[in-house]
Design an enzyme around this catalytic site. Structure first.
Site, PDB file in Angstrom:
ATOM      1  N   LYS A  54       0.884  -1.168   0.000  1.00 33.13           N
ATOM      2  CA  LYS A  54       0.000   0.000   0.000  1.00 33.13           C
ATOM      3  C   LYS A  54       0.916   1.211   0.000  1.00 33.13           C
ATOM      4  CE  LYS A  54      -3.019   2.789   2.819  1.00 33.13           C
ATOM      5  NZ  LYS A  54      -3.833   2.955   4.023  1.00 33.13           N
ATOM      6  N   ALA A 114      -9.548   5.533   3.448  1.00 31.34           N
ATOM      7  CA  ALA A 114      -9.500   6.684   4.353  1.00 31.34           C
ATOM      8  C   ALA A 114     -10.766   7.529   4.298  1.00 31.34           C
ATOM      9  CB  ALA A 114      -8.307   7.579   4.091  1.00 31.34           C
ATOM     10  N   ASN A 119      -9.808   1.791   8.933  1.00 33.82           N
ATOM     11  CA  ASN A 119      -9.117   1.397  10.151  1.00 33.82           C
ATOM     12  C   ASN A 119      -9.716   2.095  11.364  1.00 33.82           C
ATOM     13  OD1 ASN A 119      -7.312   0.825  12.239  1.00 33.82           O
ATOM     14  ND2 ASN A 119      -5.505   1.188  11.058  1.00 33.82           N
TER      15      ASN A 119
END
Lengths: 68, 259
Positions: free
Chosen positions: B101, B188, B210
């Site tokens: 990533k 994100a 996350n």
């Protein structure tokens, strides 16, 4: 001789190889999940025993941590 | 949802379209449970210097391997192509994966990508044989360039990392969907389940998140919610939503009423 490991100066005996350095630092070279670069070049595990360090070598030892 | 088309990254099929990060959980136990509840098959990790004073043996690499989760190392914290490239090479050596990533950050406060550095790093890493998944702006042109370079996916942000602001520019995401053939993963910005569903309804192939799970009051429950949201959003995208209209169209029959 003086080398730099993860941004810190360290005094080690001359002609140390990478494998010996890892042992010296208390790491288990057989432990999976770590990688090493010397002077910004990755050194594959298979070459740790033959990779000699020189005065002012810059060593980076990294592992995976939790990340996003 | 077995009838759905497969989700593949670099020819590897995955059942789950949710990718999850491993940072910021209250502890390892909660993280493990949350990953399981999310159904994710891919989890991200960061690469950092070994601390020689460290005594604790918590090893995220070993744990994820044990759980059978595919590890996606990131280059988080890199501000130059040069650092990101070296980090990627170290990750490949340490974790025995070609997946990366790719993050090249341009600014501490916003954590927005540095596009010029990102493109340079992506080009080098593709040449070096990596499966490059770049975290990028929600800019269609940047995404197109990254796909043309040979990235295995494009991962535009929905909003700044950790902001929980959701999909700030759904129209750009929609345009990116039309412009690129490679998997499109929103990475994100997701704050709650509806944000993940919106990303999927726009036609994204997956969602990477996350903080929304790790910092939820009940991370494991939120992980489960995200799993359902990604599945629901995907199903809704495939089903095809009705057009938006300003005025009502009665759904009940308009004939045969009393009086």
């Amino acid at each position: 001789m003086k080398i730099r490991v993860n941004g810190e100066d360290r005094e080690v005996r001359p002609n140390l190889n990478l494998y010996e350095l890892l042992i010296h630092l208390g790491l288990n070279p057989a432990h999976p999940g770590i990688a090493v670069a010397v002077d910004r070049e990755v050194v594959p595990k298979t070459e740790w025993q033959t990779k000699g360090l020189r005065e002012n070598s810059e060593v980076e030892i990294i592992r995976a941590v939790q990340g996003g | 949802m077995k009838q759905m088309p497969e989700f593949k990254i670099a020819e590897q099929p995955y059942q789950s379209r949710l990718l999850i990060g491993t940072a910021g959980y209250p502890n390892f136990h909660v993280m493990t449970q949350a990953i399981a509840a999310s159904g994710a098959e891919i989890a991200t990790v960061s690469m950092r210097r070994v601390k020689f004073t460290e005594t604790s043996g918590e090893n995220v690499f070993a744990l994820l391997r044990e759980l059978g989760i595919k590890i996606l190392p990131n280059t988080a914290g890199c501000f130059t192509a040069k650092d990101a490239i070296l980090t990627a090479h170290l990750a490949r050596e340490a974790l025995e994966t070609t997946l990366i990533k790719l993050e090249v950050i341009g600014d501490e406060q916003t954590q927005f990508p540095d596009v010029a550095q990102l493109l340079t790093a992506a080009e080098t890493l593709v040449k070096d044989g990596f499966t490059v998944l770049p975290y990028c702006n929600d800019d269609p042109i940047t995404c197109k360039k990254l796909a043309d370079i040979g990235c295995a996916a494009v991962m535009p942000l929905g909003a700044p990392i950790g902001s929980g602001m959701g999909i700030r520019n759904p129209y750009n995401i929609q345009i990116i969907r039309e412009l690129v053939q490679v998997p499109l993963i929103v990475d994100a910005g997701v704050g709650t389940a509806s944000d993940a569903a919106i990303a999927m309804e726009l036609g994204c192939d997956g969602v990477l998140l996350n903080t929304a799970v790790a910092k939820a009051h009940r991370p494991v429950l939120m992980a489960e919610a995200m799993k359902k949201a990604v599945e629901a959003g995907r199903a809704a995208f495939l089903a095809g939503r009705i057009p938006r209209k300003l005025y009502a169209t009665a759904s009940s029959p308009q004939v045969g009423m009393i009086a």
